[in-house]
Design a protein around this motif. Structure first.
Motif, PDB file in Angstrom:
ATOM      1  N   PRO A 223      -3.668   6.981  -8.906  1.00  0.00           N
ATOM      2  CA  PRO A 223      -4.136   6.533  -7.481  1.00  0.00           C
ATOM      3  C   PRO A 223      -4.626   5.243  -7.551  1.00  0.00           C
ATOM      4  N   VAL A 224      -5.647   5.127  -8.515  1.00  0.00           N
ATOM      5  CA  VAL A 224      -6.396   3.983  -8.496  1.00  0.00           C
ATOM      6  C   VAL A 224      -5.569   2.653  -8.725  1.00  0.00           C
ATOM      7  N   ILE A 225      -4.519   2.764  -9.713  1.00  0.00           N
ATOM      8  CA  ILE A 225      -3.634   1.681  -9.807  1.00  0.00           C
ATOM      9  C   ILE A 225      -2.610   1.482  -8.663  1.00  0.00           C
ATOM     10  N   ALA A 226      -2.410   2.693  -8.169  1.00  0.00           N
ATOM     11  CA  ALA A 226      -1.262   2.493  -7.051  1.00  0.00           C
ATOM     12  C   ALA A 226      -1.996   1.902  -5.968  1.00  0.00           C
ATOM     13  N   VAL A 227      -3.301   2.040  -5.551  1.00  0.00           N
ATOM     14  CA  VAL A 227      -4.326   1.286  -4.761  1.00  0.00           C
ATOM     15  C   VAL A 227      -4.008   0.001  -4.869  1.00  0.00           C
ATOM     16  N   PHE A 228      -4.316  -0.325  -6.045  1.00  0.00           N
ATOM     17  CA  PHE A 228      -4.560  -1.856  -6.603  1.00  0.00           C
ATOM     18  C   PHE A 228      -3.242  -2.487  -6.460  1.00  0.00           C
ATOM     19  N   LEU A 229      -2.101  -1.855  -6.679  1.00  0.00           N
ATOM     20  CA  LEU A 229      -0.639  -2.441  -6.307  1.00  0.00           C
ATOM     21  C   LEU A 229      -0.755  -2.720  -4.994  1.00  0.00           C
ATOM     22  N   LEU A 230      -1.092  -1.617  -4.039  1.00  0.00           N
ATOM     23  CA  LEU A 230      -0.831  -1.905  -2.609  1.00  0.00           C
ATOM     24  C   LEU A 230      -1.503  -3.212  -2.216  1.00  0.00           C
ATOM     25  N   TYR A 231      -2.820  -3.144  -2.732  1.00  0.00           N
ATOM     26  CA  TYR A 231      -3.725  -4.415  -2.412  1.00  0.00           C
ATOM     27  C   TYR A 231      -3.139  -5.787  -2.744  1.00  0.00           C
ATOM     28  N   VAL A 232      -2.420  -5.791  -3.977  1.00  0.00           N
ATOM     29  CA  VAL A 232      -1.851  -6.967  -4.429  1.00  0.00           C
ATOM     30  C   VAL A 232      -0.642  -7.211  -3.532  1.00  0.00           C
ATOM     31  N   MET A 233      -0.089  -6.340  -3.320  1.00  0.00           N
ATOM     32  CA  MET A 233       1.319  -6.505  -2.552  1.00  0.00           C
ATOM     33  C   MET A 233       1.232  -7.192  -1.154  1.00  0.00           C
ATOM     34  N   ASN A 234      -0.195  -7.024  -0.682  1.00  0.00           N
ATOM     35  CA  ASN A 234      -0.400  -7.444   0.630  1.00  0.00           C
ATOM     36  C   ASN A 234      -1.166  -8.949   0.815  1.00  0.00           C
ATOM     37  N   ARG A 235      -1.150  -9.559  -0.585  1.00  0.00           N
ATOM     38  CA  ARG A 235      -1.892 -10.969  -0.620  1.00  0.00           C
ATOM     39  C   ARG A 235      -0.780 -11.730  -0.317  1.00  0.00           C
ATOM     40  N   ARG A 236      -0.507 -11.984   0.966  1.00  0.00           N
ATOM     41  CA  ARG A 236       0.607 -13.030   1.343  1.00  0.00           C
ATOM     42  C   ARG A 236       0.326 -14.380   0.731  1.00  0.00           C
TER      43      ARG A 236
ATOM     44  N   MET B 220       7.339 -12.174  -0.647  1.00  0.00           N
ATOM     45  CA  MET B 220       7.596 -10.965  -1.466  1.00  0.00           C
ATOM     46  C   MET B 220       6.217  -9.915  -1.094  1.00  0.00           C
ATOM     47  N   ALA B 221       5.503 -10.308  -0.217  1.00  0.00           N
ATOM     48  CA  ALA B 221       4.183  -9.359   0.177  1.00  0.00           C
ATOM     49  C   ALA B 221       5.018  -8.213   0.950  1.00  0.00           C
ATOM     50  N   ASN B 222       4.256  -7.298   0.969  1.00  0.00           N
ATOM     51  CA  ASN B 222       4.710  -5.867   1.831  1.00  0.00           C
ATOM     52  C   ASN B 222       4.890  -6.070   3.148  1.00  0.00           C
ATOM     53  N   GLY B 223       5.836  -5.513   3.828  1.00  0.00           N
ATOM     54  CA  GLY B 223       5.757  -5.282   5.289  1.00  0.00           C
ATOM     55  C   GLY B 223       5.354  -3.791   5.725  1.00  0.00           C
ATOM     56  N   PRO B 224       5.322  -3.624   6.968  1.00  0.00           N
ATOM     57  CA  PRO B 224       4.751  -2.461   7.561  1.00  0.00           C
ATOM     58  C   PRO B 224       5.376  -1.331   7.003  1.00  0.00           C
ATOM     59  N   MET B 225       6.643  -1.287   6.792  1.00  0.00           N
ATOM     60  CA  MET B 225       7.121  -0.054   6.261  1.00  0.00           C
ATOM     61  C   MET B 225       6.937   0.440   4.859  1.00  0.00           C
ATOM     62  N   ALA B 226       6.855  -0.885   3.949  1.00  0.00           N
ATOM     63  CA  ALA B 226       6.499  -0.542   2.499  1.00  0.00           C
ATOM     64  C   ALA B 226       4.959  -0.325   2.408  1.00  0.00           C
ATOM     65  N   ASN B 227       4.173  -0.645   3.392  1.00  0.00           N
ATOM     66  CA  ASN B 227       2.717  -0.070   3.418  1.00  0.00           C
ATOM     67  C   ASN B 227       2.751   1.137   3.641  1.00  0.00           C
ATOM     68  N   PHE B 228       3.401   1.663   4.784  1.00  0.00           N
ATOM     69  CA  PHE B 228       3.562   3.188   5.326  1.00  0.00           C
ATOM     70  C   PHE B 228       3.853   4.113   4.070  1.00  0.00           C
ATOM     71  N   ALA B 229       5.022   3.641   3.562  1.00  0.00           N
ATOM     72  CA  ALA B 229       5.524   4.781   2.668  1.00  0.00           C
ATOM     73  C   ALA B 229       4.595   4.454   1.210  1.00  0.00           C
ATOM     74  N   GLY B 230       3.923   3.464   1.097  1.00  0.00           N
ATOM     75  CA  GLY B 230       2.913   3.372  -0.219  1.00  0.00           C
ATOM     76  C   GLY B 230       1.709   4.143  -0.020  1.00  0.00           C
TER      77      GLY B 230
END
Length: 410
Positions: free
Chosen positions: A355-368, A374-384
């Protein structure tokens, strides 16, 4: 003339499948099928979908943004303290965790050989598996290693497919397992099935490998994402085949086993020696592929932390780091530490880090500003977020269970 559609090519997604179908997954699927029949197939379906969601982010990070997860964490960390925390997380997740996993991978390969040929000189077999994994990693270049792993994955998948065909699982019973229920005393097995499929180090492995395998043009990024989804889905199918073979051959007859090797030996009288050889070959393939991919992930991620970034220096460090992980894993396996203890360590590490690494991944993927389109959109964030919440709950339960079991054995 219209552009010809690109044919499907294997890539980093196949490596991820090779990594999560290791001895732990084979054992968890075997025990799930032997103890609960087809009831927990839904857990594998959920775990596979969750893995696709997270690994898709890693594929976009590597192929599209041209960043490994370790490098992206360092670039996103606020200040020197944040950078130190990110570096410590990478070291904990990979250098320490994968050394423990590696010993289990090597022993799993040994169990596959013993299922085929019978018990023998285990220490010599441990060294043999370690030497084979080390020889593959000494190549030091991505494409040749990928080709070898793809061949091993095909061998492993074919072995488990034929084993499932031999045991003839009932299709209606198999479909009934898609309904999400947890049978009595089945919670920990459910956690094991999900926890052995969603593996933290695969997030590092996939991003680093995708950067090497694919170009950053839109067509290549699309191909990288499709390859990841297809390969991981096929990996989930292999896990379901293992569970189905155990359910059809063991659960229906009330036979208890403690490992895939036991299943291979137990079902031989009913299904012939071919069943034993197939399951043994599958277990050997699972151990060997994971014995290669865990050091690969460690070497790729740690390479991202260390200057200089020249090709020669990175190749040299890749070989040194990956071989070191194999050597540590072999040393642990040779030390005689009980397999139960290694499993407890792996459970605790996975439960804390996922869960810690997954949270960091989500954080990184929202750094537009870092990733652009290539950053996350709303659906990718919701699923993540859904995957992270469930992983955190399961991780906490797995850690508590590991602590309880450890205390009970004192």
């Amino acid at each position: 003339m219209p552009e010809r559609k690109r044919r499907f090519r294997t890539g980093p997604g196949t490596l991820v499948a090779a990594a999560f179908i290791g001895p732990g997954t084979v054992t968890a699927c075997t025990l799930a099928g032997a103890n609960f029949g087809f009831a927990l197939i839904w857990a594998l379906v959920f775990a596979t979908i969750s893995t696709v969601i997270l690994q898709d982010m890693s594929a976009r990070l590597g192929a599209g943004a041209r960043l490994g997860l370790g490098e992206a964490l360092l670039k996103s960390a606020p200040g020197s303290l944040g950078t130190a925390i990110a570096a410590g997380l990478i070291l904990a997740a990979l250098a320490i965790g994968n050394a423990a996993y590696e010993s289990g991978n090597i022993v799993g390969g040994v169990l596959g050989i013993e299922a085929i040929a019978g018990e023998g000189a285990r220490r010599a077999l441990i060294l043999t598996i370690a030497l084979v994994a080390g020889a593959i990693l000494l190549i030091g270049r991505y494409k040749p290693i990928e080709r070898i792993l793809v061949a091993l994955v095909l061998l492993m998948s074919g072995a488990f497919l034929l084993a499932a065909i031999l045991t003839r699982p009932d299709p209606l019973n198999l479909l009934s397992g898609l309904w999400p229920i947890i049978p009595e005393n089945g919670l920990l097995t459910t956690i094991a099935l999900i926890g052995t499929t969603i593996v933290p180090y695969n997030l590092f492995l996939h991003a680093a490998a995708a950067r090497q395998r694919w170009n950053d043009d839109p067509a290549s990024v699309t191909e990288a994402r499709r390859e990841a989804a297809v390969s991981i889905a096929l990996g989930g199918v292999v896990s379901i085949l293992i569970l189905s073979a155990a359910a059809a051959s063991l659960f229906a007859r009330g036979i208890e086993v403690s490992s895939a090797r036991d299943m291979a030996l137990t079902i031989e009288p009913a299904f012939g020696p071919a069943a034993r050889y197939l399951i043994g070959a599958g277990l050997l393939g699972a151990g060997l592929t994971s014995a290669v991919t865990a050091p690969m992930a460690t070497a790729y991620a740690l390479n991202e932390l260390l200057p200089p970034k020249t090709t020669a220096s990175q190749t040299r460090r890749f070989r040194i780091i990956s071989i070191s992980i194999v050597a540590i894993g072999a040393a642990i396996a040779l030390s005689g530490v009980k397999a139960v203890s290694l499993i407890l360590i792996a459970q605790a590490a996975n439960g804390i880090l996922l869960p810690v690494i997954a949270v960091f991944l989500l954080y990184v993927m929202n750094r537009r500003s870092l990733l652009g389109k290539m950053a996350n959109g709303p659906m990718a964030n919701f699923a993540g977020v859904i995957v992270v919440l469930i992983a955190a709950l399961l991780g906490a339960r797995g850690v508590l269970r590991a602590i309880e079991t450890g205390l009970a054995t004192l």
